[in-house]
Write a protein that holds these residues in place. Structure first.
Motif, PDB file in Angstrom:
ATOM      1  N   SER A 395     -11.230  13.458 -10.601  1.00 47.50           N
ATOM      2  CA  SER A 395     -10.662  14.503  -9.541  1.00 47.50           C
ATOM      3  C   SER A 395     -10.179  15.321 -10.554  1.00 47.50           C
ATOM      4  CB  SER A 395      -9.563  13.823  -8.749  1.00 47.50           C
ATOM      5  OG  SER A 395      -9.070  14.951  -8.033  1.00 47.50           O
ATOM      6  N   ALA A 396     -10.009  16.515 -10.090  1.00 46.92           N
ATOM      7  CA  ALA A 396      -9.165  17.518 -10.785  1.00 46.92           C
ATOM      8  C   ALA A 396      -7.750  17.272 -10.682  1.00 46.92           C
ATOM      9  CB  ALA A 396      -9.836  19.033 -10.286  1.00 46.92           C
ATOM     10  N   THR A 397      -7.381  16.608  -9.839  1.00 49.36           N
ATOM     11  CA  THR A 397      -5.765  16.448  -9.561  1.00 49.36           C
ATOM     12  C   THR A 397      -5.671  14.895  -9.162  1.00 49.36           C
ATOM     13  OG1 THR A 397      -6.022  16.732  -6.943  1.00 49.36           O
ATOM     14  CG2 THR A 397      -5.520  18.905  -8.493  1.00 49.36           C
ATOM     15  N   PRO A 398      -5.892  13.894 -10.252  1.00 47.19           N
ATOM     16  CA  PRO A 398      -5.722  12.825 -10.171  1.00 47.19           C
ATOM     17  C   PRO A 398      -3.833  12.469  -9.889  1.00 47.19           C
ATOM     18  CG  PRO A 398      -5.930  13.156 -12.326  1.00 47.19           C
ATOM     19  CD  PRO A 398      -6.443  14.378 -11.472  1.00 47.19           C
ATOM     20  N   THR A 399      -3.862  11.580  -9.198  1.00 46.32           N
ATOM     21  CA  THR A 399      -2.310  11.298  -8.628  1.00 46.32           C
ATOM     22  C   THR A 399      -1.838   9.890  -9.191  1.00 46.32           C
ATOM     23  OG1 THR A 399      -3.021  10.366  -6.569  1.00 46.32           O
ATOM     24  CG2 THR A 399      -2.475  12.616  -6.480  1.00 46.32           C
ATOM     25  N   GLY A 400      -0.406   9.697  -8.821  1.00 49.23           N
ATOM     26  CA  GLY A 400       0.160   8.433  -9.369  1.00 49.23           C
ATOM     27  C   GLY A 400       1.346   8.119  -8.963  1.00 49.23           C
ATOM     28  N   PHE A 401       1.848   7.123  -8.435  1.00 50.29           N
ATOM     29  CA  PHE A 401       3.169   6.880  -7.898  1.00 50.29           C
ATOM     30  C   PHE A 401       3.573   5.402  -8.569  1.00 50.29           C
ATOM     31  CE2 PHE A 401       0.627   4.116  -5.040  1.00 50.29           C
ATOM     32  CZ  PHE A 401       1.243   2.944  -4.664  1.00 50.29           C
ATOM     33  N   ALA A 402       4.992   5.330  -8.410  1.00 48.90           N
ATOM     34  CA  ALA A 402       5.628   4.190  -8.654  1.00 48.90           C
ATOM     35  C   ALA A 402       6.998   3.880  -7.761  1.00 48.90           C
ATOM     36  CB  ALA A 402       6.083   3.973 -10.207  1.00 48.90           C
ATOM     37  N   VAL A 403       7.403   2.541  -7.527  1.00 47.40           N
ATOM     38  CA  VAL A 403       8.365   2.168  -6.865  1.00 47.40           C
ATOM     39  C   VAL A 403       9.331   1.490  -7.576  1.00 47.40           C
ATOM     40  CG1 VAL A 403       7.498   2.535  -4.483  1.00 47.40           C
ATOM     41  CG2 VAL A 403       7.387   0.331  -5.589  1.00 47.40           C
ATOM     42  N   TYR A 404      10.544   1.125  -7.839  1.00 46.11           N
ATOM     43  CA  TYR A 404      11.262   0.558  -8.739  1.00 46.11           C
ATOM     44  C   TYR A 404      12.575   0.252  -8.391  1.00 46.11           C
ATOM     45  CZ  TYR A 404      12.864   5.129 -10.124  1.00 46.11           C
ATOM     46  OH  TYR A 404      13.700   6.628  -9.884  1.00 46.11           O
ATOM     47  N   VAL A 405      13.154  -0.702  -8.973  1.00 46.91           N
ATOM     48  CA  VAL A 405      14.813  -0.961  -8.879  1.00 46.91           C
ATOM     49  C   VAL A 405      15.394  -0.708 -10.316  1.00 46.91           C
ATOM     50  CG1 VAL A 405      14.691  -2.605  -7.084  1.00 46.91           C
ATOM     51  CG2 VAL A 405      14.468  -3.361  -9.386  1.00 46.91           C
ATOM     52  N   ARG A 406      16.633  -0.021 -10.457  1.00 49.89           N
ATOM     53  CA  ARG A 406      17.200   0.185 -11.745  1.00 49.89           C
ATOM     54  C   ARG A 406      18.506  -0.474 -11.644  1.00 49.89           C
ATOM     55  NH1 ARG A 406      19.412   5.951 -13.426  1.00 49.89           N
ATOM     56  NH2 ARG A 406      21.134   5.389 -12.115  1.00 49.89           N
ATOM     57  N   LEU A 407      18.787  -1.130 -12.852  1.00 48.96           N
ATOM     58  CA  LEU A 407      20.333  -1.287 -13.426  1.00 48.96           C
ATOM     59  C   LEU A 407      20.824  -0.523 -14.348  1.00 48.96           C
ATOM     60  CD1 LEU A 407      19.903  -5.215 -13.195  1.00 48.96           C
ATOM     61  CD2 LEU A 407      20.877  -4.100 -11.387  1.00 48.96           C
TER      62      LEU A 407
END
Length: 424
Positions: A395-407
């Motif tokens: 794609s000309a616009t590939p995507t990504g995502f992340a979910v996370y917890v942080r300490l």
């Protein structure tokens, strides 16, 4: 550190100010990565304690993350990103002595191949260049001693000696920038701006006033190898050099410019050295409502000796905290990368490619006034590619995502909270 009536006093309160006498009255909040400066009004997240004339401070972060990068070059991954730092400091109005140790468990929590991140490049895995992945940090990220001393009521000198540390190159490294601390993923411009933040061998000398700092470094130019638990000295020396000028005109701003010659940084291309220039503008603002806004604008450029052309990069990022618990963040990046860096292969397109990435997200913090606070967050990204790269990335616009917890530690201060800002 102000004299204590008791030999030892632990203090994990996020609200209690630390009475600090510092060379030229420069506040602790100004300390960035290596010898770099932050705006004085930047928030400091740390847990601190005192023992006599020594102050001890520990800070760091742990992310537990599910990361999904889409398209033919993307994969998903569950991992932990993390680092921790301990500082021991003894200082007076005329001198400062500080010892630092910083490390990461990422050699085990990420593995040698790191985590997926579209368009990221830099360092190696199994002798081959890494691409579309961010490498892990080394087990030892910093071992350093810092000495500062005033030579008059307006001028001081400093020396930073680090078997592992950061030379005077580029802006404050992204893991330590307040504008980036709520985003678990590295910028794709990392190896154009602040990739020298883990270097095996650094000496930096500087001269500073209340608002200006001029410094020069000699250092080992080779990037860390893929064995992340050792010390990378074999066959290397202090073969590279850099200079940086930083100006903090007010408590809210820090501007810097640097230039470096880096000898043979890439093990995959050992015969090629480079020059790197960088300019940065960092800001931190606390509003009457209590909202905190931190921003960074960075330009960085590499010029490879064999290629002879300049590869520029630009970054703009911001983090906004509302109500002490709600955090919004965003990042915009542009960088020019060539076919070799992106590992497009013998049948792929050739030349240089201008790529862009936009990312943003939200983190909510939990835990009230506990010394260490938990947070839950998510971030999404979209990349913008030129036509020749579209078939490779799907794609000309590939995507990504992340979910996370942080300490992360509770915010210990935000600039003026600490009562250490002479002249503000």
């Amino acid at each position: 550190m102000a004299h204590m009536d008791h030999a030892t006093e632990a203090d994990t309160s996020a609200k209690r100010p630390m009475e600090v006498a510092t060379p030229l009255g420069i506040p602790m909040e100004r300390t960035g990565s290596g010898t770099s400066w932050l705006p004085d009004a930047a928030p400091m997240r740390a847990v601190h304690a005192r023992a006599g004339n020594w102050a001890f401070m520990t800070h760091g972060v742990v992310f537990g993350m599910y990361d999904k990068q889409n398209g033919p070059r993307g994969v998903d991954h569950v991992a932990s990103l993390n680092w921790a730092m301990l500082m021991a400091t003894r200082q007076t109005p005329t001198s400062k002595l500080q010892f630092r140790a910083m490390g990461s468990a990422e050699p085990w929590t990420l593995g040698s191949k790191g985590y997926p991140l579209l368009l990221q490049t830099g360092e190696t895995y199994k002798g081959e260049p890494l691409y579309d992945r961010q490498h892990p940090h080394d087990l030892v990220m910093e071992l350093a001693a810092v000495v500062e001393r005033t030579v008059s009521d307006r001028v001081g000198v400093s020396l930073y000696a680090a078997p592992v540390g950061e030379p005077a190159v580029g802006p404050v490294a992204f893991p330590h920038r307040p504008s980036a601390m709520t985003d678990p993923l590295a910028p794709i411009v990392h190896h154009w701006q602040d990739a020298t933040h883990v270097t095996f061998g650094v000496l930096t000398a500087g001269v500073f006033t209340r608002s200006l700092r001029l410094e020069g470094s000699i250092f080992n130019g080779r990037e860390p190898d893929e064995t992340r638990t050792d010390f990378d000295y074999e066959g290397r020396s202090l073969d590279s050099y850099a200079a940086r000028l930083t100006w903090n005109p007010t408590a809210n701003w820090s501007l810097s410019g640097s230039w470096a010659y880096i000898e043979s940084p890439d093990a995959a291309v050992p015969d090629e050295s480079m020059h790197r220039g960088a300019l940065s503008v960092l800001s931190a603002h606390v509003f009457p409502s209590g909202a905190q806004l931190n921003t960074a604008f960075v330009f960085g450029a590499n010029k490879h000796e064999l290629a002879g052309h300049l590869e520029p990069s630009y970054l703009a990022e911001a983090s906004l905290q509302l109500g002490g618990i709600h955090n919004l963040f965003g990042r915009a990046e542009y960088v020019r990368k060539d076919a070799e860096e992106l590992v497009l292969g013998p049948t792929g397109p050739e030349g240089d490619f201008n790529v862009m990435a936009l990312s943003g997200g939200y983190l909510v913090e939990l835990g009230g006034q506990s010394p260490v606070r938990a947070g839950i967050g998510a971030r999404g990204s979209v990349n913008f590619l030129p036509a020749p790269l579209s078939p490779i990335y799907g794609s000309a616009t590939p995507t990504g995502f992340a979910v996370y917890v942080r300490l992360a530690p509770q915010r210990m201060s935000s600039g003026h909270d600490m009562g250490t800002h002479a002249g503000h």
